[in-house]
Motif scaffolding. Structure first.
Motif, PDB file in Angstrom:
ATOM      1  N   VAL A 288       0.835  -1.192   0.000  1.00 53.01           N
ATOM      2  CA  VAL A 288       0.000   0.000   0.000  1.00 53.01           C
ATOM      3  C   VAL A 288       0.878   1.252   0.000  1.00 53.01           C
ATOM      4  O   VAL A 288       0.610   2.211  -0.719  1.00 53.01           O
ATOM      5  CB  VAL A 288      -0.975   0.001   1.200  1.00 53.01           C
ATOM      6  N   ASN A 289       1.941   1.239   0.792  1.00 55.75           N
ATOM      7  CA  ASN A 289       2.851   2.380   0.818  1.00 55.75           C
ATOM      8  C   ASN A 289       3.509   2.601  -0.540  1.00 55.75           C
ATOM      9  O   ASN A 289       3.733   3.739  -0.952  1.00 55.75           O
ATOM     10  CB  ASN A 289       3.916   2.205   1.898  1.00 55.75           C
ATOM     11  N   ARG A 290       3.817   1.530  -1.256  1.00 54.84           N
ATOM     12  CA  ARG A 290       4.387   1.663  -2.602  1.00 54.84           C
ATOM     13  C   ARG A 290       3.377   2.302  -3.549  1.00 54.84           C
ATOM     14  O   ARG A 290       3.734   3.151  -4.360  1.00 54.84           O
ATOM     15  CB  ARG A 290       4.810   0.302  -3.146  1.00 54.84           C
ATOM     16  N   LEU A 291       2.127   1.899  -3.456  1.00 51.71           N
ATOM     17  CA  LEU A 291       1.093   2.507  -4.301  1.00 51.71           C
ATOM     18  C   LEU A 291       0.995   3.999  -4.018  1.00 51.71           C
ATOM     19  O   LEU A 291       0.840   4.806  -4.928  1.00 51.71           O
ATOM     20  CB  LEU A 291      -0.263   1.834  -4.061  1.00 51.71           C
ATOM     21  N   GLN A 292       1.097   4.344  -2.765  1.00 52.23           N
ATOM     22  CA  GLN A 292       1.003   5.735  -2.362  1.00 52.23           C
ATOM     23  C   GLN A 292       2.222   6.521  -2.841  1.00 52.23           C
ATOM     24  O   GLN A 292       2.088   7.623  -3.378  1.00 52.23           O
ATOM     25  CB  GLN A 292       0.899   5.804  -0.832  1.00 52.23           C
ATOM     26  N   THR A 293       3.409   5.952  -2.705  1.00 51.44           N
ATOM     27  CA  THR A 293       4.640   6.646  -3.055  1.00 51.44           C
ATOM     28  C   THR A 293       4.858   6.716  -4.561  1.00 51.44           C
ATOM     29  O   THR A 293       5.125   7.786  -5.109  1.00 51.44           O
ATOM     30  CB  THR A 293       5.849   5.944  -2.393  1.00 51.44           C
ATOM     31  N   PHE A 294       4.756   5.609  -5.255  1.00 48.20           N
ATOM     32  CA  PHE A 294       5.111   5.566  -6.666  1.00 48.20           C
ATOM     33  C   PHE A 294       4.007   6.057  -7.599  1.00 48.20           C
ATOM     34  O   PHE A 294       4.290   6.587  -8.661  1.00 48.20           O
ATOM     35  CB  PHE A 294       5.540   4.159  -7.073  1.00 48.20           C
ATOM     36  N   PHE A 295       2.768   5.885  -7.224  1.00 44.82           N
ATOM     37  CA  PHE A 295       1.672   6.272  -8.109  1.00 44.82           C
ATOM     38  C   PHE A 295       0.892   7.477  -7.597  1.00 44.82           C
ATOM     39  O   PHE A 295      -0.013   7.960  -8.270  1.00 44.82           O
ATOM     40  CB  PHE A 295       0.714   5.096  -8.325  1.00 44.82           C
ATOM     41  N   GLY A 296       1.203   7.919  -6.382  1.00 46.05           N
ATOM     42  CA  GLY A 296       0.530   9.087  -5.830  1.00 46.05           C
ATOM     43  C   GLY A 296      -0.901   8.846  -5.425  1.00 46.05           C
ATOM     44  O   GLY A 296      -1.692   9.776  -5.343  1.00 46.05           O
ATOM     45  N   TRP A 297      -1.254   7.609  -5.175  1.00 45.45           N
ATOM     46  CA  TRP A 297      -2.627   7.302  -4.783  1.00 45.45           C
ATOM     47  C   TRP A 297      -2.920   7.918  -3.419  1.00 45.45           C
ATOM     48  O   TRP A 297      -2.112   7.865  -2.506  1.00 45.45           O
ATOM     49  CB  TRP A 297      -2.844   5.794  -4.719  1.00 45.45           C
TER      50      TRP A 297
END
Length: 138
Positions: free
Chosen positions: A58-67
């Motif tokens: 989830v943190n990767r989605l937030q960091t890399f895709f700006g979700w």
């Protein structure tokens, strides 16, 4: 000849809990107790590992895709089985998040007062490039 007793589905959980409670209250050297405690500890360990992996993803989605990720916590409902807490802490926040998403107004969703609910700027990264960490030699 072995006779299998069929337990009604309604009482199955209750009977299982009673049997497990009896095993856990048995003497320390009981083989069933040792095996049950090992199984419980393995389930707890696997659950912690699963949660860690999910949080990392989830943190990767937030960091890399700006979700803009929002968290809905159902802990109180699970621990107390209170219908009021389910509606107040899970259903209502989820409905507000979904309405906001459908209205294309993601930034105006209410603040859940969670430390991870802050808006994070996405990292610009080519998704088709493989990144490899080079090990430094000491």
């Amino acid at each position: 000849m072995r006779i299998i007793q069929k337990i009604p589905k309604d009482n199955g959980d209750k009977v299982l809990k009673e049997k497990m409670r009896a095993i856990l209250n048995s003497p320390r050297d009981n083989k069933q107790k040792i095996l049950l405690e090992e199984a419980i500890n393995k389930v707890k360990l696997n659950t912690r590992r699963l949660v860690h992996r999910q949080k990392r993803r989830v943190n990767r989605l937030q960091t890399f895709f700006g979700w803009n990720i929002h968290y809905v916590d159902a802990t109180e409902y699970v621990s107390r089985k209170s219908d009021e807490s389910w509606v107040a802490q899970v259903v209502e926040p989820a409905v507000m998040i979904i309405k906001s998403f459908l209205n294309e107004n993601l930034r105006s969703v209410f603040d859940l007062e969670a430390p991870n609910s802050a808006v994070v700027e996405p990292v610009q990264r080519d998704l088709w490039t493989q990144y490899v960490c080079q090990v430094s030699k000491i």
